[in-house]
Write an enzyme that holds these catalytic residues in place. Structure first.
Site, PDB file in Angstrom:
ATOM      1  CB  SER A 143      -0.938  -0.093   1.058  1.00  0.00           C
ATOM      2  OG  SER A 143      -2.032   0.754   1.074  1.00  0.00           O
ATOM      3  CG  ASP A 192      -6.179  -3.474  -3.577  1.00  0.00           C
ATOM      4  OD1 ASP A 192      -7.029  -2.739  -3.095  1.00  0.00           O
ATOM      5  OD2 ASP A 192      -4.756  -3.199  -3.167  1.00  0.00           O
ATOM      6  CG  HIS A 221      -5.020  -3.253   0.040  1.00  0.00           C
ATOM      7  ND1 HIS A 221      -4.414  -2.404  -0.999  1.00  0.00           N
ATOM      8  CD2 HIS A 221      -4.455  -2.685   1.114  1.00  0.00           C
ATOM      9  CE1 HIS A 221      -3.987  -1.483  -0.361  1.00  0.00           C
ATOM     10  NE2 HIS A 221      -3.979  -1.403   0.843  1.00  0.00           N
TER      11      HIS A 221
END
Length: 499
Positions: free
Chosen positions: A181, A433, A458
């Site tokens: 991320s 995601d 994710h």
């Protein structure tokens, strides 16, 4: 705070810290063609053993007027590290407590023995315990002025040099950066800016292109909608219709009270503005469910069942239902996310994710460098229509922090889509995601590689191996280890030539 900027900010807080329609790499269609890494076979739960350490960092790495320093926290585990042929796997910390990210990055622990690796988890400045001004760190923009990606990367660079200098046997070892991320973005940017310190980077679910018109602002919400559309008949259509159902009920005489009771809200709705806040909260919930749509029970943002989007969609099978029934269905679906444990007595519209994420720090970053536009039209997605309004966003940031965002700075600093001169970066993205829309999903060069993971949410590839993992993520992890070993081999070849 304005509507579009509030929604964006909530999404970014959940970030942490991406293209559903992209073709699958041929290698992902033929898992038997690649030897499986032994690191991912079914094994008992690993007990994480690490040391907590600190390093003194300059508050300002790039100026010469401020001598102030602060303690940056980092975690180190050397159980499997070997001086001969070993490696250092360096996690570039996200927007939160580093122990939380350490506990949710099982991939590094799974491969430590195979890679003979020392594991280092570096905490990002202004998060966790790494506060440059202690309790005053978030008091105003003057104290927050040193919360930038550039300063964070400089912290990581200094830490690596310190470790190599002070740990016997580490001086000539290669380092690989890893992150997911926002941490994945930092890992990629770290390799770009400090290629002499890291031989490569694994950037998982890293939306480095979610900036300044590099991708359409609506791509994020479209991917969320696709996830729900594929997880149950009428699911996304029911959610699309749910907003009007809430609006109609809210306008009735006792509508606010009825909504509060039907949704079991901890704080009752009392005014019309509360309704918009409620819908924002529900919207973010569906976003978060899509992000963590893992194939097994998990506890990343909240305790959740396996494939939580499918579970949520069980309550949205029918789109043509009375408004009151629709809201009751919403409550049941919200319970999947907020009350899977069965312990919640009411639902708190202020709660969306774990408290381990740094809300204040990220809201400032979103108001300065990390400006990542999102929008929706209510036609190609299941959300209410909301355009991206940069002026409104900027005004909200100025009101909150006294700063104006610089939406073009990140592409200017790190190259935007013009990054082909860099090498040795893996960009992995799960098809499920929403952040994959701003990620690199096609190979750029032979060494800037993209892996798209079918049925992957994710940064699923960075999580610990699980018997319920889809074959696609098992193969992805093996590919990632294969590429990292190649970087190591190339590093030692160059080192021998230098000697």
């Amino acid at each position: 705070m304005g509507r579009c900027s509030l929604l964006l900010l909530l999404l970014l807080i959940a970030f942490l810290t991406p293209g559903a329609a992209n073709p699958v790499s041929p290698s992902l269609r033929a898992p038997s063609s690649l030897p499986w890494s032994t690191s991912f076979r079914s094994r008992p739960t690993i007990t994480l053993k690490y040391s907590i350490r600190y390093i003194q960092q300059k508050v300002d790495h790039f100026g010469f007027n401020i001598d102030r320093t602060f303690k940056q926290r980092y975690l180190i585990a050397d159980n499997y590290w070997k001086e001969d042929g070993g490696s250092i796997l360096f996690y570039t910390g996200n927007e939160g407590d580093i122990i939380w990210f350490c506990n949710n990055t099982g991939f590094m622990w799974d491969i430590a023995e195979e890679m003979k690796a020392m594991l280092v988890f570096a905490e990002h400045r202004y998060y966790g315990e790494s506060l440059p001004f202690g309790a005053d760190s978030f008091s105003d923009s003057r104290h927050l002025n040193f919360l930038t990606t550039e300063q964070a990367l400089a912290d990581f660079a200094k830490l690596i040099r310190y470790l190599k200098r002070t740990i016997p046997g580490a001086r000539n070892q290669h380092v690989i950066a890893l992150g997911g991320s926002y941490g994945g973005m930092l890992a990629a940017w770290f390799r770009m800016k400090y290629p002499h310190l890291v031989v490569g980077a694994l950037a998982s679910s890293a939306p480095i292109w979610q900036f300044n018109d590099l991708v359409p602002c609506d791509i994020f919400m479209k991917i969320v909608t696709t996830d729900f559309s594929q997880s149950g008949p009428n699911c996304s259509e029911s959610i699309r219709r749910s907003w009007d159902a809430i609006n109609r009920l809210a306008k009735k005489g006792t509508g606010l009270r009825w909504l509060s009771e039907a949704l079991h809200l901890c704080t009752p709705l009392t005014k019309s503005q509360d309704v918009q806040r409620l819908k924002d909260w529900i919207s973010e919930t569906w976003v978060n469910v899509a992000m963590v749509d893992y194939p097994y029970e998990s506890n990343f943002l909240q305790p959740l069942p396996a494939w939580p989007v499918k579970v949520v969609c069980q309550y949205f099978k029918y789109s043509n239902v009375p408004d009151t029934v629709m809201v009751q269905n919403i409550f049941q679906a919200l319970n999947v996310y907020y009350n899977y444990s069965g312990q919640a007595k009411c639902l708190n519209v202020s709660e969306t994710a774990t408290s381990s994420l740094g809300v204040l720090g990220w809201s400032y970053q979103a108001c300065t460098e990390m400006v990542m536009p999102t929008c929706s039209d209510g036609v190609d997605d299941m959300f209410e229509p909301h355009s991206w309004n940069m002026k409104e966003y900027s005004d909200d940031c100025f009101k909150q922090w006294g700063v104006r965002p610089r939406p073009s700075w990140i592409p200017t600093m790190y190259g935007g889509k013009n990054i082909s001169s860099h090498t040795n970066i893996i960009f992995s993205n799960g098809e499920l995601d929403p952040w994959s829309g701003g990620g690199v999903t096609k190979d750029i060069t032979d060494t800037l590689l993209a892996i798209v993971i079918p049925n992957g949410a994710h940064h699923l590839d960075l999580r610990a191996s699980n018997a319920l993992d889809p074959v696609s993520v098992q193969l992805t992890r093996s590919l990632e280890v294969k590429y990292m070993k190649q970087w190591i081999s190339d590093f030692y070849v160059r080192l021998r030539k230098m000697n």
